[in-house]
Design an enzyme around this catalytic site. Structure first.
Site: not given
Length: 343
Positions: A204, A174
């Site tokens: 993010e 991720d």
């Protein structure tokens, strides 16, 4: 593609320190796209110029990973830290880490009070990260400060490994999975008339920051956030809480964060499903009530952008080691290329 994912996984890049990942993406796409730039925030924007009058599509994959940052060095040379991104305290203890400094990587281990002298009452509780420290072997503040500075990034030390049944494990899947997908798609656009922006976004994990600025700059007609999602195929997870599984195909998210994040644009849902079925690609759909992705920031840009999220199911997200199925990753590339060709 597995070698690319390994290279991305083992690179260091917590939020705000994504330069190593950015350089890998730039090297991979050098000469394979029409243009490439790095903006003020640190997003890398690569462009395949399409035919005039055809739509433009943004493929957004965030480059950053969860990690830690040096906040204090005590008199004995032990290092205190803060968490960058969503990390549960219980998975931190005794992890090996690298501290990224101007002069290279400094290895260390996260320590705390040993169990032999922990009271029975203390043993029942999760040790908070504020009571942990990083041991780099220094015997004084001065010696530690010769190597490490407040503000240095701290990254988990995990090797990329192949497992059974097309599974791989590694750090920062991720979202290095999304980065690998974006890179491979950008290499396969010879027959695509649409203009395609392959964007590696920054920060993010701490607020979808790079997606906000890059989407504003590009203002595409549509966008797909490329990420990973929670796989519900291991003990401790109920099917109703996480219904998608590793190895069962790319995941089309219909909503995340119970709609507080993205509710996928109906056109994007239709086009992605049609592309998957046309290419005979097994796919999954998901409605989530937990986290969100860059898509949340992108779809609210300017007058609004038709946006979707396409993910690979991943076990053990937001830990030092997660697991994905390589076939899912490869099929995600095929699905996106088919989607783009059909526009």
């Amino acid at each position: 593609m597995k070698e690319l994912l390994k290279k991305l996984s083992e690179s260091c890049g917590i939020s705000g320190f994504e330069e190593n990942v950015r350089e890998i993406i730039k090297d991979e796409l050098d000469g394979k796209v029409d243009s490439m730039e790095t903006d003020i925030m640190g997003n890398v924007i690569t462009t395949h110029k399409g035919v005039e009058g055809k739509p433009s599509v943004m493929l957004a994959s965030h480059m950053d990973e969860i990690g830690l940052m040096v906040s204090y060095i005590d008199d004995e040379g032990f290092i205190r830290f803060v968490k960058i991104g969503g990390i549960n305290d219980q998975m931190l203890l005794n992890q090996q880490v690298y501290i990224q400094t101007e002069d290279g990587e400094v290895p260390g281990v996260i320590g705390s009070k040993p169990p032999h002298i922990t009271s029975a009452e203390e043993a029942k509780k999760i040790i908070p990260y504020q009571n942990m420290f990083i041991d780099i072997g220094a015997n004084s503040k001065e010696q530690a400060e010769e190597l490490v500075s407040v503000g240095d990034a701290i990254v988990f030390h995990t090797e990329f490994r192949e497992c059974l049944n097309d599974l791989v494990m590694g750090k920062a899947l991720d979202n290095r999975v999304g980065c690998a997908v974006m890179v491979e798609v950008m290499k396969q656009l010879d027959d695509v008339d649409a203009t395609v922006y392959g964007v590696g976004t920054v920060q993010e994990e701490v607020g979808l920051k790079g997606a906000k600025t890059s989407a504003f700059k590009l203002n595409p007609d549509m966008a797909i956030a490329l990420d990973v999602t929670i796989s519900g195929d291991h003990p401790g997870v109920k099917p109703e809480d996480a219904s998608v599984k590793a190895g069962k195909g790319p995941v089309i998210s219909l909503a995340d964060a119970s709609g507080r994040g993205l509710i996928t644009h109906p056109m994007m849902k239709k086009l992605l499903i049609e592309a998957a079925e046309a290419a005979d690609i097994e796919y999954q759909v998901e409605v989530g009530d937990g986290g969100t992705t860059d898509a949340t920031a992108i779809h609210l840009t300017r007058e609004g952008i038709a946006t979707a999220t396409l993910s690979s199911a991943s076990r053990y997200i937001h830990t030092p080691t997660s697991v994905v199925n390589m076939k899912d990753v490869e099929d995600t590339v095929k699905l996106i290329v088919e989607f783009l060709k059909r526009l």
